[in-house]
Write an enzyme that holds these catalytic residues in place. Structure first.
Site, PDB file in Angstrom:
ATOM      1  CB  CYS A   1      32.820  38.919  42.474  1.00  0.00           C
ATOM      2  SG  CYS A   1      34.273  39.777  42.175  1.00  0.00           S
TER       3      CYS A   1
ATOM      4  CB  CYS B   1      40.146  38.205  44.843  1.00  0.00           C
ATOM      5  SG  CYS B   1      40.018  38.984  43.243  1.00  0.00           S
TER       6      CYS B   1
END
Length: 145
Positions: free
Chosen positions: A52, A54
């Site tokens: 995932c 950031c």
């Protein structure tokens, strides 16, 4: 020119795995490996890895840099959400009272959860903020090594 998405994702996953293993975490890929690791005496930090964007890009560097501290867990392990599903599901069964979250960190002592740093504690923060959260947990629950 087209990009093969599966090939791209395999490369991203491989890089995310390598990054956390290079930091000193043992990869757990089965439910049995999780049970063995979490049965160990002492403190264990479980990093639930994730591609995932950031949040994963914050959690992995934080996982590495947090270890530069006088107090730290006896054992460092990782499971990979969305990749090693059986291991991740088993690890999450130890995180009683917390919903599935990735990336995340769980600090256990003698197999019992004592601190959880969930995705919402990671996403939107800088790596050093997450390092501080991890080291605060180490300060409370870990011995000097």
């Amino acid at each position: 020119m087209s990009i093969d998405f599966n090939l791209f994702m395999n490369d991203v996953v491989r890089q995310a795995r390598q990054e956390i293993v290079a930091a000193g975490y043992q990869e757990l890929k089965s439910a049995e490996e999780v049970d063995e690791a979490l049965a160990q005496k002492g403190t264990t930090l479980v990093m639930v890895n994730s591609v995932c964007g950031c949040a994963g890009g914050i959690a992995r560097p934080a996982a590495a840099h947090a270890l530069h501290y006088d107090k730290r867990p006896n054992h460092l392990v990782t499971v990979f959400a969305g990749q090693d599903k059986e291991a991740t599901e088993r690890a999450r069964s130890y995180f009683t009272g917390f919903p599935p979250s990735s990336p995340s960190f769980a600090l256990l002592k003698d197999g019992k959860i004592c601190e959880m740093i969930e995705r919402h504690d990671i996403e939107g923060f800088g790596p050093m903020d997450v390092v501080q959260k991890l080291q605060n947990a180490f300060e409370k629950h870990c011995d000097e090594l």
